[in-house]
Scaffold this active site. Structure first.
Site, PDB file in Angstrom:
ATOM      1  N   GLU A 113       8.817 -53.373 -75.374  1.00 40.80           N
ATOM      2  CA  GLU A 113       7.681 -53.041 -74.531  1.00 40.80           C
ATOM      3  C   GLU A 113       7.398 -51.543 -74.382  1.00 40.80           C
ATOM      4  O   GLU A 113       6.244 -51.141 -74.231  1.00 40.80           O
ATOM      5  CB  GLU A 113       7.893 -53.659 -73.129  1.00 40.80           C
ATOM      6  CG  GLU A 113       7.987 -55.170 -73.122  1.00 40.80           C
ATOM      7  CD  GLU A 113       6.668 -55.832 -73.512  1.00 40.80           C
ATOM      8  OE1 GLU A 113       5.603 -55.229 -73.254  1.00 40.80           O
ATOM      9  OE2 GLU A 113       6.702 -56.938 -74.082  1.00 40.80           O
ATOM     10  N   SER A 151      23.968-103.826 -28.563  1.00 40.45           N
ATOM     11  CA  SER A 151      25.172-103.632 -27.759  1.00 40.45           C
ATOM     12  C   SER A 151      25.730-102.217 -27.813  1.00 40.45           C
ATOM     13  O   SER A 151      26.695-101.914 -27.107  1.00 40.45           O
ATOM     14  CB  SER A 151      26.255-104.626 -28.197  1.00 40.45           C
ATOM     15  OG  SER A 151      25.860-105.939 -27.890  1.00 40.45           O
TER      16      SER A 151
END
Length: 807
Positions: free
Chosen positions: A43, A421
């Site tokens: 680059e 219960s």
């Protein structure tokens, strides 16, 4: 950097990642030099020499424009690309290029070269939602940067110019050409040798898509964390702000909870019968293996289930083909369970041959049960499991359902189901705080004076429908005797019972104002239930459940830290010492006393792990009451009496004693009418857990199963209930969760005394045989009369009504 939101377990395992952009920010020092060389050689070879723009590159681009008429990207330095990436668009116009140049010059003055290059390496889009080299390494190769090979680094370095069109997943041929060009640039710049180049260009393309490296699959808790972050910071900020959320779940416990839930759901589903194949792929002419594989690939496997095609059937075995092309043998052990499903209450006869179960050409589900492959099916029943640390409310496990893939509905926090219960410990808590003891006799006899507030003649019955007359409270709770619970609530009064339930964290609006409350008619969430049971485990404190431990921002700064409620009593404040007088000796004495008191309280605070500046949970019941209820809940598991003398009895959760086999566990089963909801909630001093099993469609009953001739000797059959349906899931999880932890010996708190009582009457006894036992009492509530003495009128029969006795 627009870093995604990441969710972790308490021990740092990645649970999930949210955000459109995947980015793993890295420091300059973390990037391998060869990768930096590859990027620069490709680059901007003169990056460390120019001041933001490269005159040579500009001249080259001008020549290309003049000779070809095409605009080139070659003139942009890395600094210019950073300027474009942060501030500008990618359109190719002269005005944008001029802005880019001026911005690059300004950036070069503000930042160092390494800072600019670090921005570039982290910011660049590299395809497949990967932003930056750290994310690209993970997305394409599933590796950390330092693990990349030279060809892999060159591949990543070549991506910025055409990340979507020329990445190795979408266009491997074009990507390889680009990679090899990058390698040639590195060779030209003498950053690699000829030998390295020759070897690297021969390397094949190995890139494939790798998702986020999730280390712990816990989708329900991660979704809760995501919802919280979005609510706090907004969707865009939550997904791009780089937040790291550390939850309270323990990765090991969470995996154990998920396994226990799946195993329990499979067990329920399979004992109710096989519902048949998914589809018939072929009937007559057998298609090619590839054609079968292509069909199977259309169905996604999950939760260990894999789609498979039956290709052959023997006498007591079958062979199936899976989507990977592998042939798997299903032996009789993995087939014989599959008697026909008729309804939730009926099953067909046990199969004798494999052909009774499967047919060639069928698409079925299979799973590995840990020992071998077996035939399976997608369960229709739902379940949830949640665990808390009872001392601070930290959620250690949370599984909102069998599969997040099939249903995102979080049953831990969203499903309100009838409690059954599981409510009874809270009813008995109200009674003990009003004066009952564990030895109080309550009449276990049919209730004939109906509660008219029900609108009908509501006469509760026991399950099973048996009655034993006056029975001790401990036994009534351990055996979940319905009529005793109703009579106990009549003793406390409905309002007192409701007030007690509200203290435990249940909503008053969910409480019906009739006697069905005593049997669990309120609808509540599993999270509410486990929080309430934690009160017994921690000595009477109602902690606040929480699931986020801390939140860090993108700079590793903690921006939110949990401050949980602690189940402890803070030390008393230091008393003021009188102001020092003119007498120096008095002043010295005052300072010494102040220092002594401070040291004493600091020591006490450390010993009790109850810092003065912490948030302290409200103590809603006394430590003594919590201890007594816990003792009764241990009898739910361990029962009582002397089996060798014929007086032994089981609690409803006797299976937990066999499976978990620890003396520090306590719990309670729960079943609603027609077995639509089943529960098991229990704890030891370190961990409280609730398991719920039912159908999302509340109209469906869990049903019952007949004995399976092909089943194991210890198989579950008969009507589904808390002990049979939810209990096994709790047992399996707690056995794993507590396996490497010592048994916690519970000492009676101050104010608890024990006395030997007669088991038949609950009075004191001078005997020491199997008809007696020691029982715990709050000091001052222990019996004062002996069983051999003449009873005082009404002292043992709590309900004196003649019509309530056996007729």
């Amino acid at each position: 950097m627009q870093t995604p939101l990441r969710i972790f377990s308490a021990d740092g395992e990645l649970i999930s990642q949210f955000g459109e952009k995947r980015r793993i920010p890295v420091e300059y020092e973390q990037v391998p030099q060869q990768l930096i060389n590859a990027v620069l050689d490709t680059e901007d070879a003169r990056f460390f020499e120019h001041k933001g723009i490269d005159p040579i590159g500009i001249v080259r681009a001008a020549v290309i424009l003049a000779t070809t008429g095409k605009k080139s990207q070659g003139a942009s330095t890395i600094t210019q690309q950073v300027a474009r990436g942060f501030f500008l668009s990618r359109e190719k116009t002269y005005i944008r290029k001029i802005k880019e140049i001026f911005l690059a010059l300004k950036i070069e003055k503000a930042l160092s070269k390494t800072e600019i290059l670090t921005l570039y390496l982290n910011r660049s889009f590299l395809g497949n939602r990967a932003y930056g080299v750290g994310a690209a390494a993970q997305v394409y190769y599933g590796k950390e940067l330092e693990q990349l090979s030279l060809p892999e680094m060159a591949m990543i370095a070549g991506l910025p110019q055409a990340p979507s069109a020329a990445n190795p997943i979408r266009n491997p041929e074009r990507a390889m050409n680009r990679r090899n060009w990058v390698l040639s640039r590195m060779l030209e710049k003498q950053n690699i040798t000829q030998a390295q180049y020759d070897e690297a260009i021969m390397a094949p393309i190995t890139a494939r898509y790798h998702g986020a490296e999730v280390e712990l699959y816990a989708p329900y808790i991660s979704e809760m964390a995501r919802d919280y972050l979005v609510a706090q910071y907004g969707e865009e900020e939550a997904y791009t702000g780089g937040y790291n959320v550390y939850t309270t779940v323990d990765s090991t416990l969470q995996q154990q909870a998920q396994q226990a839930l799946r195993d329990n759901v499979y067990a329920y589903d399979e004992r109710h019968g096989y519902r048949g194949a998914t589809q018939q792929i072929w009937s007559d002419q057998i298609p090619s293996n590839q054609s079968i594989i292509d069909t199977l690939k259309k169905t996604r496997g999950f939760q260990g289930l894999q789609p498979a095609a039956v290709v052959s059937v023997a006498e007591q075995s079958a062979q199936v083909l899976i989507s990977s092309g592998e042939l798997i043998n299903l032996e009789w052990q993995g087939l014989k369970w599959a008697r026909k499903f008729i309804s939730n209450k009926r099953q067909g006869s046990a199969p004798k041959l494999a052909s009774d179960v499967v047919t060639v050409g069928e698409q079925v589900w299979i799973r590995n049960n840990g020992d071998a492959w077996q035939l399976s099916q997608i369960p229709e029943v739902a379940s949830a499991i949640v665990s808390l640390d009872p001392h601070d409310g930290a959620i250690k496990t949370l599984v909102g359902g069998y599969s997040f893939h099939t249903s995102q509905y979080n049953r831990v926090t969203q499903a309100k189901r009838q409690l059954g219960s599981n409510i009874k410990p809270f009813i008995y808590t109200a009674a003990i705080e009003k004066g009952y003891t564990l030895s109080t006799l309550i009449n276990n006899a049919p209730i004939n004076n109906a509660d008219t507030r029900q609108g009908t003649a509501w006469r509760p019955k026991n399950s099973p429908d048996k009655y034993t007359g006056p029975t001790r409270l401990r036994v009534g709770l351990a055996q979940s005797i319905n009529v005793m619970s109703v009579r106990t609530m009549r003793y406390t009064g409905l309002e007192t019972a409701i007030d007690t339930l509200v203290k435990f964290g249940f909503s008053r609006e969910d409480m019906p104002r009739n006697e069905s409350l005593a049997l669990g008619s309120p609808s509540v969430t599993p999270l509410q239930v486990v929080t309430a049971f934690s009160v017994f485990a921690n000595g009477g404190y109602r902690v606040e459940p929480y699931f986020i431990k801390r939140i860090d921002n993108a700079y590793d700064q903690t921006i939110e830290q949990a401050k949980p409620t602690l189940a402890c009593t803070p030390p008393a404040p230091i008393e003021n010492v009188p102001a020092a007088s003119d007498d120096p000796f008095a002043a010295m004495a005052g300072e010494f006393e102040q220092s002594y008191l401070a040291n004493e309280q600091a020591s006490a605070s450390a010993n009790e792990q109850c810092p003065v500046d912490a948030r302290h949970a409200e103590q809603i019941i006394s430590e003594q009451t919590a201890f007594l209820i816990t003792e009764a809940l241990k009898s739910v598991i361990w029962g009582g009496g002397d089996w060798s003398k014929g007086t032994g009895w089981n609690g409803t959760a006797w299976r937990a004693a066999r499976v978990v086999n620890r003396r520090d566990i306590a719990g309670k089963t729960g079943t609603t009418n027609e077995s639509r909801d089943t529960w098991f909630s229990g704890f030891n001093p370190k961990l409280a857990t609730t398991v719920w099993v039912g159908f999302d469609d509340h109209s469906r009953e869990l049903g019952r199963t007949s004995w399976n001739a092909n089943g194991a000797k210890d198989q579950i059959s008969g009507a589904e209930a808390g002990a049979k349906t939810a209990g096994p899931g709790w047992n399996e999880f707690m056995k794993m969760a507590l396996a490497n932890t010592p048994v916690v010996q519970m000492q009676p708190p101050e104010g608890i005394v024990s006395a030997r009582i007669d088991l038949a009457t609950g009075k004191l006894s001078r005997k020491s045989d199997h008809t007696t036992a020691f029982e715990y009492f709050v000091a001052g509530t222990e019996p004062t009369e002996f069983a051999t003495e003449a009873p005082t009128q009404g002292d043992i029969f709590i309900d004196n009504s003649v019509e309530d006795l056996f007729q």
